[in-house]
Scaffold this active site. Structure first.
Site, PDB file in Angstrom:
ATOM      1  N   ASP A  20       0.653  -1.206   0.111  1.00  0.00           N
ATOM      2  CA  ASP A  20       0.017   0.113  -0.057  1.00  0.00           C
ATOM      3  C   ASP A  20       0.998   1.328   0.130  1.00  0.00           C
ATOM      4  O   ASP A  20       1.950   1.191   0.676  1.00  0.00           O
ATOM      5  CB  ASP A  20      -0.782  -0.062   1.335  1.00  0.00           C
ATOM      6  N   GLU A  30       1.050  -0.441  -5.108  1.00  0.00           N
ATOM      7  CA  GLU A  30       0.113   0.790  -5.328  1.00  0.00           C
ATOM      8  C   GLU A  30       0.708   1.909  -5.433  1.00  0.00           C
ATOM      9  O   GLU A  30       1.040   2.525  -4.294  1.00  0.00           O
ATOM     10  CB  GLU A  30      -1.028   0.554  -4.055  1.00  0.00           C
TER      11      GLU A  30
END
Ligand code: GLC
Ligand code: CA
Length: 546
Positions: free
Chosen positions: A204, A246
């Site tokens: 993330d 990401e």
């Protein structure tokens, strides 16, 4: 082939993104859990997917739906026990389904014991695990991501009377990656889950690991070095596992995340996604061909991951201001549908529930270069609930049947973590798995068959792409090739019938075989190849020399 031997497995994957709490509640407390998800693995297998990506399931105060982690070494008790997770992992692997889990490296929850220690005093040994400052004026060149919720990347901590750095919500303090102890600890965390057997991580928010004065604090060289070190460790100890980035960035800034094949295996193609929606509205291929032309080549072992929707707002960060205005006008007239720099809606409502457009978008998702990710519920055309705040409107319970709570949970409806969609068009009595299974022409059955066709050849996951540029700009056409195999894809982006002449001279003598019905189309000759296409229609043709 045993799961661990196929090291490029992610290139052939069809990924299903799901949040444990949204899928199936096994114990009637109103919250989806690991045993519930495990029960539904056969549904996913039937759909044809071979990897699941689970959103964060760690202990958390859930102020950002679990992206605010308070303990990296176990699971949130609402979802079950660590043993339940292990069982799920085993059951997935038994079915040939790989499991991608979420790893939030950039920040923790402010409830994490590390932060509690760090803030407790300026000479605590963990003080330097976070980014502290006496002023809130450092790193002024850094944008704010959660524009609707935050006004600064600094927050005042009254306990330690200083400011701490956070790129997301102020309850998510950023870890300090200049501290070797933090880097080591986060690798240990990853190792813990890898040893248990997880196949991959979605890492993330990776562009933001390191801060430097005078920069925008994104994509810094120092950040790439840290990521490369994680990859080195991964390859050394866990070959065959995968890292997915990401990084919501422009193609040129995304490219370094692949390194020389020594950083990420995969990265989301954020700039492509909104341009697919734009191309469709404009009835023009240009936004799509343009962004893919600007997309640099990536190393052979690397792969893009493609998506139409996910658990966040449909992000419009990677478009120009003009393009963003257009997207808002076209897809989010109602201002409550907008969030930060994006649109908080699901796929079916974005496309006015038009089955032809839903199919076309999925057809492109499955045939453009990369690994497709399907967001749970989009395979049956679920709707959203914009009355739920933040991004929660696209995270409502899965709709399994027309029965009690849509078959999601036996709890009293008041106890559900979120209400089911109930409106007449998208509500669970109308849109649910059971009903769509029973109906031959349902979206679910259509999705299943297109996934079968996609998986019948490696060309979509591994092949090259070459665009054709017919005079009719409403047609997006490309040839995917791998070894001796070639597949021609033709998409009509417009809502009206179109004729198109394709220059297929280099395939002269080939016949075209339409891949869903296996029917033959005329042989390619010297003349331009003429096709007529219905509104939003698309074709996949195998080119075969016979
Ligand atoms: C990522 C996640 C998003 C989350 C944010 C902060 O962008 O996709 O859901 O809020 O990171 O962790
Ligand atoms: Ca439960």
């Amino acid at each position: 082939m045993p799961l661990h031997q196929d090291v490029l497995w992610y290139k052939d994957a069809i990924v299903y993104q799901v949040h444990v709490r949204t899928f199936q509640d096994s114990n009637g407390d109103g919250i989806g859990d690991f045993p519930g998800l495990e029960e539904k693995l056969d549904y996913l297998l039937e759909l044809g997917i071979n990897a699941i990506w689970l959103m964060p399931f760690f202990p958390s105060p859930l102020r950002d739906d679990g992206y605010d982690i308070a303990d990296y070494s176990t699971v949130h008790s609402s979802y079950g026990t660590l043993e339940d997770f292990r069982k799920l992992l085993g059951s997935a692997h038994d079915r040939g389904i790989r499991v991608i889990i979420e790893m939030v490296l950039n920040h923790t929850s402010d409830q994490h014991p590390w932060f509690q220690e760090s803030r407790s005093s300026k000479d605590n040994p963990r003080r330097d695990w976070y980014v502290w400052s006496d002023t809130n004026t450092r790193y002024q060149g850094t944008r704010i991501i959660f524009l609707d919720a935050e006004t600064s990347n600094w927050a005042w901590d009254p306990i330690s009377t200083s400011y701490y750095w956070h790129r997301f919500f102020s309850h998510q303090p950023d870890l300090n990656y200049d501290n070797p102890a933090v880097r080591e600890q986060m690798w240990n965390v990853m190792k813990f889950w890898l040893e248990m057997g997880v196949d991959a991580f979605r890492l993330d928010a990776v562009p933001y690991l390191v801060e430097r004065e005078g920069t925008n604090c994104e994509n810094l060289l120092e950040t790439h070095e840290i990521l490369k070190e994680l990859r080195r460790q991964l390859d050394e100890h866990f070959p065959g596992r995968m890292l997915l980035a990401e990084a919501n960035q422009w193609p040129a800034d995304l490219r370094p995340y692949f390194g020389d094949g020594d950083e990420f295996h995969m990265a989301f193609h954020f700039p492509l996604m909104p341009r697919m929606f734009m191309g469709l509205k404009l009835e023009d291929r240009k936004p799509i061909t343009e962004i893919l032309q600007q997309t640099p080549e990536i190393p052979p072992s690397c792969q893009w991951s493609l998506f139409l929707r996910n658990h966040d707002e449909l992000t419009l960060e990677m478009v120009t201001d003009e393009e963003r205005d257009y997207m808002y006008d076209m897809y989010a007239q109602d201002k409550t549908m907008r969030l930060n720099l994006g649109i908080r809606r699901r796929l079916a409502p974005l496309l006015n529930n038009d089955r032809r457009r839903i199919e076309l978008m999925n057809g492109m998702l499955m045939s453009l270069p990369g690994t497709p990710i399907i967001y749970y519920g989009d395979e049956i055309g679920m709707g959203d609930n914009i009355n739920l705040g933040d991004r929660n409107g696209v995270r409502t319970p899965m709709q399994w049947s027309g029965e009690w709570n849509g078959g999601f949970s036996a709890a009293d409806p008041e106890h559900l973590y979120a209400p089911l969609i109930q409106d007449p068009v998208y509500g669970y009595p109308a849109v649910n798995v059971l009903r769509q299974k029973a109906s031959e022409h349902s979206l679910l059955n259509w999705m299943r068959s297109i996934i079968t066709v996609r998986r019948s050849t490696a060309v979509f996951g591994r092949g090259s792409i070459e665009f054709l540029y017919p005079a009719n700009h409403r047609i997006l056409a490309y040839v995917r090739r791998l070894g001796n195999e070639a597949v021609l894809v033709v998409n009509n982006l417009s809502g009206t019938a179109q004729a198109v002449e394709l220059d297929l001279r280099r395939y002269k003598g080939n016949i075209l075989i339409e891949m869903s019905g296996q029917n033959m189309f005329p042989r390619v000759g010297d003349q331009p190849y003429l096709l007529t296409m219905g509104p939003y229609q698309f074709y996949w043709f195998r080119l075969r020399r016979v």
